[in-house]
Scaffold this motif. Structure first.
Motif, PDB file in Angstrom:
ATOM      1  N   SER A  79      65.622  49.086  12.355  1.00 46.68           N
ATOM      2  CA  SER A  79      66.488  50.023  11.091  1.00 46.68           C
ATOM      3  C   SER A  79      65.965  51.110  11.490  1.00 46.68           C
ATOM      4  O   SER A  79      64.340  51.750  11.556  1.00 46.68           O
ATOM      5  N   THR A  81      66.647  54.783   8.958  1.00 48.55           N
ATOM      6  CA  THR A  81      67.617  55.983   8.101  1.00 48.55           C
ATOM      7  C   THR A  81      67.146  56.920   8.015  1.00 48.55           C
ATOM      8  O   THR A  81      66.200  57.776   9.070  1.00 48.55           O
ATOM      9  N   TYR A  83      66.918  60.736   5.970  1.00 49.67           N
ATOM     10  CA  TYR A  83      66.758  62.009   5.487  1.00 49.67           C
ATOM     11  C   TYR A  83      67.129  63.203   5.315  1.00 49.67           C
ATOM     12  O   TYR A  83      67.036  64.066   5.896  1.00 49.67           O
ATOM     13  N   ARG A  98      64.047  61.459  10.496  1.00 45.56           N
ATOM     14  CA  ARG A  98      64.267  59.718  10.283  1.00 45.56           C
ATOM     15  C   ARG A  98      62.824  58.643  10.242  1.00 45.56           C
ATOM     16  O   ARG A  98      62.412  59.283  10.954  1.00 45.56           O
ATOM     17  N   SER A 175      63.621  54.289  -1.144  1.00 47.87           N
ATOM     18  CA  SER A 175      63.903  55.584  -0.309  1.00 47.87           C
ATOM     19  C   SER A 175      63.087  56.349  -1.206  1.00 47.87           C
ATOM     20  O   SER A 175      62.417  57.576  -0.094  1.00 47.87           O
ATOM     21  N   SER A 208      67.530  59.000   1.215  1.00 46.84           N
ATOM     22  CA  SER A 208      68.175  58.541   2.027  1.00 46.84           C
ATOM     23  C   SER A 208      69.842  58.248   2.486  1.00 46.84           C
ATOM     24  O   SER A 208      70.259  58.179   1.698  1.00 46.84           O
ATOM     25  N   HIS A 209      69.971  58.055   3.523  1.00 44.53           N
ATOM     26  CA  HIS A 209      71.398  58.115   4.425  1.00 44.53           C
ATOM     27  C   HIS A 209      71.651  56.840   5.221  1.00 44.53           C
ATOM     28  O   HIS A 209      70.566  56.601   6.389  1.00 44.53           O
ATOM     29  N   GLY A 210      71.410  55.603   5.127  1.00 44.63           N
ATOM     30  CA  GLY A 210      71.125  54.288   5.624  1.00 44.63           C
ATOM     31  C   GLY A 210      70.952  53.302   4.400  1.00 44.63           C
ATOM     32  O   GLY A 210      70.698  53.513   3.414  1.00 44.63           O
ATOM     33  N   PRO A 211      69.380  52.484   4.863  1.00 47.89           N
ATOM     34  CA  PRO A 211      69.218  52.297   6.100  1.00 47.89           C
ATOM     35  C   PRO A 211      70.409  51.553   7.116  1.00 47.89           C
ATOM     36  O   PRO A 211      71.146  50.594   6.193  1.00 47.89           O
ATOM     37  N   TYR A 290      76.765  56.530   4.419  1.00 53.01           N
ATOM     38  CA  TYR A 290      75.926  56.206   3.673  1.00 53.01           C
ATOM     39  C   TYR A 290      75.054  57.503   3.019  1.00 53.01           C
ATOM     40  O   TYR A 290      75.287  58.656   2.779  1.00 53.01           O
TER      41      TYR A 290
END
Length: 290
Positions: A79, A81, A83, A98, A175, A208-211, A290
């Motif tokens: 996993s 994400t 930033y 990341r 996040s 955060s972009h994700g996860p 995301y």
């Protein structure tokens, strides 16, 4: 696409000239000229995208695909994400940050600076990176050329780790917690990119972009002992539904091995109808969706 192998040779003066130079140097005893650091020497990662025709109904690589590319391992989850700010200020400057968690491992914190490789001119990209302070003297960063279907990118990665105590499997922190870890560990080059504290201030303002969670199968093929297929589900471009990114990758230590892996992987994938004719940058896809 025309590609250029990075410089590997240096021209040495003939013996007579070397003696003359040594004699001349004796006139300047005590004087040590400044030596500029040389360009970094990159490793390579070939990244070829496949279509979903390479997957079965359970989104697992077909047995024929695994056999064709030496994939023998079972699936492993990871996993991660990214930033960045809402306007992707870090990405605009070629930086990505990341946080990744592989099952059974510590968290991986990655700070990466990318440089464009134009028309296969890896030497030119290395020279540009050198001018920006990324050269062979900086052992905190690993240089790598990502070699896709039609595109090459030079990157310098600073990798750090954080304990996964209290987190099972590939669970990710909140996040804000993840961001706090990354801000506290920010390397100097990113912290003061452009101006003093620009990077740190920008990262602090990020989200955060994700996860996202992917499945990875590993193996070995041709000159690469580090082959893999990653299947990454991402939200559809419309904001709903799921799309699947299938990435075939091989790591190599030198240009010649990478070039052969690149050519052969494309040929095999094309001959079986699995090849995606283009480059999918996972970082950009995740930042956008995301």
């Amino acid at each position: 696409m025309t590609t250029t192998s990075p410089r590997t040779a240096r021209i040495h003066p003939p013996a007579a000239v070397g003696i003359a130079l040594a004699a001349s140097a004796s006139l300047f005893v005590g004087t040590t000229p400044a030596q500029a650091a040389s360009d970094a020497v990159p490793t390579y990662e070939v990244k070829i995208n496949l279509t979903t025709a390479a997957l079965d109904a359970s989104r697992t690589p077909l047995a024929a695909v695994k056999s064709a590319f030496g994939i023998t391992g079972s699936a492993k989850a990871r996993s991660y994400t990214y930033y960045d700010t809402g306007t992707q200020a870090l990405d605009t400057q070629g930086w990505s940050v990341r946080l990744r968690h592989k099952s059974g491992s510590s968290f991986e914190e990655s700070y990466k600076k990318r440089f464009t490789v134009t028309d296969g001119d890896i030497d030119g990209a290395l020279a540009t990176a050198d001018a920006a302070g990324f050269d062979s003297s900086d052992t905190n960063y690993d240089a790598e050329v990502d070699w896709g279907y039609a595109k090459q990118t030079l990157s310098f990665s600073n990798e750090k780790s954080h304990s996964d105590s209290g987190y099972s499997g590939t669970a990710m922190p909140s996040s804000s917690t993840g961001l706090n870890w990354l801000v506290n560990e920010i390397p100097g080059k990113l912290q003061d990119w452009n101006t003093d504290n620009w990077g740190k201030t920008t990262l602090q303002a990020s989200r955060s972009h994700g996860p996202v969670t992917s499945q990875v199968w590993e193996g070995a093929w041709e000159a690469s002992d580090d082959a893999g297929i990653e299947v990454l589900p991402v939200v559809g471009a419309s904001g709903s539904g799921t799309e699947y990114v299938v990435e075939l990758s091989f790591k190599a230590d030198d240009y010649d091995d990478a070039a052969k892996l690149h050519t052969d992987a494309i040929d095999v994938a094309e001959s079986h109808g699995w090849l995606y004719h283009g480059d999918i940058l996972k970082t950009g896809l995740i930042l956008d969706r995301y």
